[in-house]
Design a protein around this motif. Structure first.
Motif, PDB file in Angstrom:
ATOM      1  N   TRP A   1     -10.453   0.127   0.886  1.00 17.20           N
ATOM      2  CA  TRP A   1      -9.655  -0.806   1.697  1.00 17.20           C
ATOM      3  C   TRP A   1      -8.594  -1.434   0.815  1.00 17.20           C
ATOM      4  CZ3 TRP A   1      -8.050  -5.791   1.758  1.00 17.20           C
ATOM      5  CH2 TRP A   1      -7.523  -6.257   2.971  1.00 17.20           C
ATOM      6  N   PRO A   2      -7.382  -1.591   1.319  1.00 17.23           N
ATOM      7  CA  PRO A   2      -6.880  -1.218   2.658  1.00 17.23           C
ATOM      8  C   PRO A   2      -6.440   0.233   2.771  1.00 17.23           C
ATOM      9  CG  PRO A   2      -5.176  -2.366   1.439  1.00 17.23           C
ATOM     10  CD  PRO A   2      -6.382  -2.358   0.545  1.00 17.23           C
ATOM     11  N   GLY A   3      -6.454   0.994   1.685  1.00 21.82           N
ATOM     12  CA  GLY A   3      -6.050   2.398   1.702  1.00 21.82           C
ATOM     13  C   GLY A   3      -4.585   2.554   1.351  1.00 21.82           C
ATOM     14  N   ALA A   4      -4.296   3.414   0.365  1.00 21.42           N
ATOM     15  CA  ALA A   4      -2.897   3.719   0.035  1.00 21.42           C
ATOM     16  C   ALA A   4      -2.286   4.506   1.190  1.00 21.42           C
ATOM     17  CB  ALA A   4      -2.828   4.536  -1.255  1.00 21.42           C
ATOM     18  N   ALA A   5      -1.009   4.256   1.476  1.00 24.46           N
ATOM     19  CA  ALA A   5      -0.385   4.834   2.670  1.00 24.46           C
ATOM     20  C   ALA A   5       0.851   5.646   2.332  1.00 24.46           C
ATOM     21  CB  ALA A   5      -0.011   3.719   3.647  1.00 24.46           C
ATOM     22  N   THR A   6       1.066   6.686   3.125  1.00 23.35           N
ATOM     23  CA  THR A   6       2.283   7.481   3.004  1.00 23.35           C
ATOM     24  C   THR A   6       2.588   8.105   4.354  1.00 23.35           C
ATOM     25  OG1 THR A   6       3.436   9.040   1.555  1.00 23.35           O
ATOM     26  CG2 THR A   6       1.279   9.729   2.375  1.00 23.35           C
ATOM     27  N   VAL A   7       3.810   8.612   4.512  1.00 25.20           N
ATOM     28  CA  VAL A   7       4.233   9.237   5.764  1.00 25.20           C
ATOM     29  C   VAL A   7       4.829  10.599   5.446  1.00 25.20           C
ATOM     30  CG1 VAL A   7       5.690   9.046   7.821  1.00 25.20           C
ATOM     31  CG2 VAL A   7       4.735   6.975   6.780  1.00 25.20           C
ATOM     32  N   LEU A   8       4.254  11.661   6.042  1.00 27.84           N
ATOM     33  CA  LEU A   8       4.839  12.995   5.944  1.00 27.84           C
ATOM     34  C   LEU A   8       5.793  13.176   7.111  1.00 27.84           C
ATOM     35  CD1 LEU A   8       1.705  15.223   5.133  1.00 27.84           C
ATOM     36  CD2 LEU A   8       3.081  13.806   3.591  1.00 27.84           C
ATOM     37  N   SER A   9       6.908  13.816   6.864  1.00 26.56           N
ATOM     38  CA  SER A   9       7.885  14.001   7.937  1.00 26.56           C
ATOM     39  C   SER A   9       8.452  15.411   7.916  1.00 26.56           C
ATOM     40  CB  SER A   9       9.016  12.974   7.822  1.00 26.56           C
ATOM     41  OG  SER A   9       9.719  13.156   6.610  1.00 26.56           O
TER      42      SER A   9
ATOM     43  N   THR B   1       0.812  -1.219   0.000  1.00 23.39           N
ATOM     44  CA  THR B   1       0.000   0.000   0.000  1.00 23.39           C
ATOM     45  C   THR B   1       0.846   1.269   0.000  1.00 23.39           C
ATOM     46  OG1 THR B   1      -0.152   0.189   2.425  1.00 23.39           O
ATOM     47  CG2 THR B   1      -1.766  -1.242   1.324  1.00 23.39           C
ATOM     48  N   LEU B   2       2.149   1.137   0.234  1.00 15.94           N
ATOM     49  CA  LEU B   2       3.017   2.311   0.319  1.00 15.94           C
ATOM     50  C   LEU B   2       3.220   2.943  -1.055  1.00 15.94           C
ATOM     51  CD1 LEU B   2       5.653   0.818   2.759  1.00 15.94           C
ATOM     52  CD2 LEU B   2       4.024   2.621   3.297  1.00 15.94           C
ATOM     53  N   ILE B   3       3.197   4.256  -1.101  1.00 15.93           N
ATOM     54  CA  ILE B   3       3.352   4.989  -2.358  1.00 15.93           C
ATOM     55  C   ILE B   3       4.805   5.398  -2.544  1.00 15.93           C
ATOM     56  CG2 ILE B   3       2.746   7.098  -3.611  1.00 15.93           C
ATOM     57  CD1 ILE B   3       0.048   7.010  -2.186  1.00 15.93           C
ATOM     58  N   ASN B   4       5.331   5.150  -3.726  1.00 13.46           N
ATOM     59  CA  ASN B   4       6.651   5.651  -4.116  1.00 13.46           C
ATOM     60  C   ASN B   4       6.422   6.917  -4.944  1.00 13.46           C
ATOM     61  OD1 ASN B   4       9.162   6.221  -5.160  1.00 13.46           O
ATOM     62  ND2 ASN B   4       9.645   4.106  -5.673  1.00 13.46           N
ATOM     63  N   TRP B   5       6.760   8.057  -4.384  1.00 12.65           N
ATOM     64  CA  TRP B   5       6.455   9.336  -5.024  1.00 12.65           C
ATOM     65  C   TRP B   5       7.377   9.664  -6.192  1.00 12.65           C
ATOM     66  CZ3 TRP B   5       1.886  11.388  -4.092  1.00 12.65           C
ATOM     67  CH2 TRP B   5       1.213  10.965  -2.926  1.00 12.65           C
ATOM     68  N   GLU B   6       8.317   8.777  -6.484  1.00 11.76           N
ATOM     69  CA  GLU B   6       9.122   8.925  -7.701  1.00 11.76           C
ATOM     70  C   GLU B   6       8.325   8.472  -8.926  1.00 11.76           C
ATOM     71  OE1 GLU B   6      12.012  10.208  -8.108  1.00 11.76           O
ATOM     72  OE2 GLU B   6      13.207  10.042  -6.287  1.00 11.76           O
ATOM     73  N   ASP B   7       7.231   7.765  -8.711  1.00 11.61           N
ATOM     74  CA  ASP B   7       6.402   7.278  -9.803  1.00 11.61           C
ATOM     75  C   ASP B   7       5.628   8.440 -10.427  1.00 11.61           C
ATOM     76  OD1 ASP B   7       5.227   5.504 -11.536  1.00 11.61           O
ATOM     77  OD2 ASP B   7       4.400   4.195  -9.977  1.00 11.61           O
TER      78      ASP B   7
END
Length: 232
Positions: free
Chosen positions: A143-151, A122-128
């Protein structure tokens, strides 16, 4: 099912599958079709055989996939189509008017698989590209929902993304978070950007991006280009 079970009925045992077989054999055909940007899908009834989703086809029905549709929306339409197709299949078998035909892969056609989706998927690679990321978001919604983490400065914000739009007007380094008018949330991709329109912060309810940005300062946050593992 063991052979002893599905071989008992004299006319065989049939299954309903949420794809146009032989495309998208596997556990998650709707998700994978949407994630791959397919413009059509459907439902198929087929006779169970020794290998998964490979038996002879009885009936199928096709439907278009809108470029903004989510997997959940496609699922709900296929659910109704599938119920009607099962009824039609039972009637055809009872009347002996159906002829099962082997699955045929047209020359030059790639048969996609649809394996079960795990958290790491589900993790997104933002280079795509923005189009591929948009398709992934809608293909994993609800479901299950695409996931990412802002930092930012050691602080992390885990998000699930449910709806988006592609944009080629907003551009920056992949993973850059861009806020416009305190109500539009963009994340730059390897090609263009994606406007996030509906999301869910960890531990909170699902909401629009404008609701999320209300009173939330995310200036300085960004997404690392490489996906970061998430805990369940």
């Amino acid at each position: 099912l063991p052979d002893e079970v599905w071989s008992l009925p004299p006319m065989g045992t049939f299954n309903l599958h949420a794809s146009l077989l032989p495309q998208y054999r596997g556990a998650a055909p709707i998700n994978h079709a949407v994630m791959n940007g397919e413009t059509k899908t459907g439902v198929t009834t087929f006779l169970i055989d020794h290998e998964i989703d490979t038996g002879k086809i009885l009936l199928s029905a096709e439907t278009a996939i809108d470029p903004q549709e989510t997997a959940g929306e496609v699922h709900d339409r296929l659910m109704k189509m599938g119920a009607a197709l099962v009824t039609e299949t039972v009637r055809g078998l009872a009347e002996k008017s159906l002829k099962a035909v082997p699955q045929v892969i047209p020359p030059g056609t790639t048969v996609h698989t649809a394996p079960k989706i795990f958290p790491a998927d589900t993790l997104i690679n933002w280079e795509d590209s923005s189009q591929n990321i948009h398709n992934k978001i809608r293909g994993l919604s609800p479901w299950p929902g695409a996931a990412t983490v802002l930092s930012s400065a050691g602080n992390e914000m885990k998000l699930k993304l449910f709806r988006s739009l592609t944009s080629y007007d907003v551009r920056d380094e992949p993973g850059t978070v861009i806020v416009k008018d305190n109500r539009q949330l963009f994340i730059a991709c390897g090609e263009g950007s994606v406007e996030i329109t509906e999301l869910q912060p960890e531990g909170r309810r699902r909401m629009t991006s404008s609701e999320f940005l209300r009173g939330k300062n995310i200036q300085g946050y960004r997404v690392l280009p490489e996906p970061k593992p998430l805990s369940d």
